[in-house]
Design a protein around this motif. Structure first.
Motif, PDB file in Angstrom:
ATOM      1  N   PHE A 144      30.126 -66.997 -55.995  1.00  0.00           N
ATOM      2  CA  PHE A 144      28.732 -67.272 -56.332  1.00  0.00           C
ATOM      3  C   PHE A 144      28.128 -68.182 -55.255  1.00  0.00           C
ATOM      4  N   TYR A 145      26.848 -68.011 -54.991  1.00  0.00           N
ATOM      5  CA  TYR A 145      26.145 -68.864 -54.033  1.00  0.00           C
ATOM      6  C   TYR A 145      25.910 -70.237 -54.663  1.00  0.00           C
ATOM      7  N   GLU A 146      26.260 -71.290 -53.948  1.00  0.00           N
ATOM      8  CA  GLU A 146      26.063 -72.653 -54.465  1.00  0.00           C
ATOM      9  C   GLU A 146      24.735 -73.214 -53.954  1.00  0.00           C
ATOM     10  N   TYR A 147      23.891 -73.601 -54.883  1.00  0.00           N
ATOM     11  CA  TYR A 147      22.593 -74.188 -54.540  1.00  0.00           C
ATOM     12  C   TYR A 147      22.574 -75.620 -55.048  1.00  0.00           C
ATOM     13  N   ARG A 148      22.390 -76.561 -54.134  1.00  0.00           N
ATOM     14  CA  ARG A 148      22.351 -77.980 -54.501  1.00  0.00           C
ATOM     15  C   ARG A 148      20.904 -78.432 -54.545  1.00  0.00           C
ATOM     16  N   HIS A 149      20.501 -78.905 -55.715  1.00  0.00           N
ATOM     17  CA  HIS A 149      19.120 -79.343 -55.925  1.00  0.00           C
ATOM     18  C   HIS A 149      18.913 -80.748 -55.365  1.00  0.00           C
ATOM     19  N   ASP A 153      21.418 -81.954 -59.201  1.00  0.00           N
ATOM     20  CA  ASP A 153      21.896 -80.839 -60.006  1.00  0.00           C
ATOM     21  C   ASP A 153      22.504 -79.772 -59.092  1.00  0.00           C
ATOM     22  N   VAL A 154      23.347 -78.910 -59.670  1.00  0.00           N
ATOM     23  CA  VAL A 154      24.028 -77.871 -58.889  1.00  0.00           C
ATOM     24  C   VAL A 154      23.929 -76.542 -59.636  1.00  0.00           C
ATOM     25  N   SER A 155      23.632 -75.469 -58.897  1.00  0.00           N
ATOM     26  CA  SER A 155      23.622 -74.122 -59.475  1.00  0.00           C
ATOM     27  C   SER A 155      24.571 -73.218 -58.703  1.00  0.00           C
ATOM     28  N   PHE A 156      25.199 -72.293 -59.414  1.00  0.00           N
ATOM     29  CA  PHE A 156      26.014 -71.246 -58.810  1.00  0.00           C
ATOM     30  C   PHE A 156      25.411 -69.912 -59.259  1.00  0.00           C
ATOM     31  N   ILE A 157      25.023 -69.056 -58.292  1.00  0.00           N
ATOM     32  CA  ILE A 157      24.274 -67.841 -58.601  1.00  0.00           C
ATOM     33  C   ILE A 157      24.995 -66.643 -58.007  1.00  0.00           C
ATOM     34  N   GLN A 158      25.161 -65.602 -58.809  1.00  0.00           N
ATOM     35  CA  GLN A 158      25.889 -64.412 -58.373  1.00  0.00           C
ATOM     36  C   GLN A 158      24.995 -63.493 -57.540  1.00  0.00           C
ATOM     37  N   GLY A 159      25.536 -62.980 -56.425  1.00  0.00           N
ATOM     38  CA  GLY A 159      24.882 -61.918 -55.684  1.00  0.00           C
ATOM     39  C   GLY A 159      23.696 -62.313 -54.836  1.00  0.00           C
ATOM     40  N   VAL A 160      23.568 -63.586 -54.488  1.00  0.00           N
ATOM     41  CA  VAL A 160      22.479 -64.016 -53.605  1.00  0.00           C
ATOM     42  C   VAL A 160      23.070 -64.854 -52.478  1.00  0.00           C
ATOM     43  N   GLY A 161      22.196 -65.216 -51.521  1.00  0.00           N
ATOM     44  CA  GLY A 161      22.643 -66.034 -50.398  1.00  0.00           C
ATOM     45  C   GLY A 161      21.547 -66.978 -49.958  1.00  0.00           C
ATOM     46  N   ASP A 162      21.436 -67.186 -48.680  1.00  0.00           N
ATOM     47  CA  ASP A 162      20.521 -68.184 -48.143  1.00  0.00           C
ATOM     48  C   ASP A 162      19.055 -67.846 -48.356  1.00  0.00           C
ATOM     49  N   GLU A 163      18.752 -66.614 -48.819  1.00  0.00           N
ATOM     50  CA  GLU A 163      17.350 -66.298 -49.109  1.00  0.00           C
ATOM     51  C   GLU A 163      16.805 -67.135 -50.264  1.00  0.00           C
ATOM     52  N   VAL A 164      17.716 -67.720 -51.062  1.00  0.00           N
ATOM     53  CA  VAL A 164      17.291 -68.629 -52.139  1.00  0.00           C
ATOM     54  C   VAL A 164      17.030 -69.987 -51.496  1.00  0.00           C
TER      55      VAL A 164
END
Length: 206
Positions: A144-149, A153-164
């Motif tokens: 999962f792509y890790e997004y650090r707010h 806060d931290v999010s892990f999202i399936q099937g995405v990348g740096d476009e988020v």
């Protein structure tokens, strides 16, 4: 009323009459105008036999009643969540956590604006820190792509990348892709931060 020697009808008759005197149009006011309006309202209530002490007691009583209502609502949500359980959840469950809410898309009307809702959402609380929960999910959902707010806060999202990379693409990804959101735990009654984390799982139901 418990906060004054007047009946509830008597109190609100006086309150409404005073409010009409100080704000007959019910319009928007600036902060300075609002302060003057509140002072005028308090003076009017005093002139009509409702002391400042009674006014403060009524405010406190109303606040307590609102907190009790919110607490009862939270208890109802938790009880309902327990009836749904966790068997249908297709993401790894957080360790040492308590299920406090569990919603299906149909509970939320099936849409958020123009976006169809297809993910169910389960909310947990845990005494673990955000970082400890994040470390657990790095292993559990390694692809999962890790997004650090910015707020930690931290999010892990399936099937995405740096476009988020901005709030709009992040929200779209969180609404449409299975994901884990790890947030600072908040007291639902006061809004104050608590120790521990809140974990939200957005998943495709079995």
């Amino acid at each position: 009323m418990q906060c004054t020697n007047l009946s509830e009808d008597q109190f609100y008759t006086i309150y409404d009459d005073c409010l009409m005197q100080v704000d007959p149009d019910g319009g928007h006011t600036s902060a300075a105008q609002a302060e003057k309006m509140i002072a005028s309202l308090q003076s009017c209530l005093i002139e009509n036999g409702i002391s400042r002490q009674s006014q403060q007691a009524c405010i406190a009583l109303n606040r307590d009643q609102q907190q009790h209502a919110r607490s009862a609502s939270m208890d109802t949500l938790q009880a309902f969540a327990q009836t749904r359980g966790t068997d249908a959840i297709t993401l790894p469950l957080p360790p040492n956590a308590k299920l406090v809410n569990h919603m299906f898309p149909e509970d939320m009307g099936g849409n958020l604006g123009a976006v169809p809702l297809t993910l169910s959402a389960a909310v947990f609380t845990t005494s673990m820190t955000i970082n400890d929960v994040a470390e657990y999910y790095r292993v559990q959902v390694g692809n999962f792509y890790e997004y650090r707010h910015d707020n930690g806060d931290v999010s892990f999202i399936q099937g995405v990348g740096d476009e988020v990379s901005d709030p709009a693409t992040l929200l779209k990804a969180q609404l449409t892709r299975p994901n884990v959101q790890i947030l600072q735990a908040i007291d639902p009654l006061s809004g104050e931060p608590l120790s521990g984390a809140q974990v939200m799982l957005f998943y495709q139901r079995l």
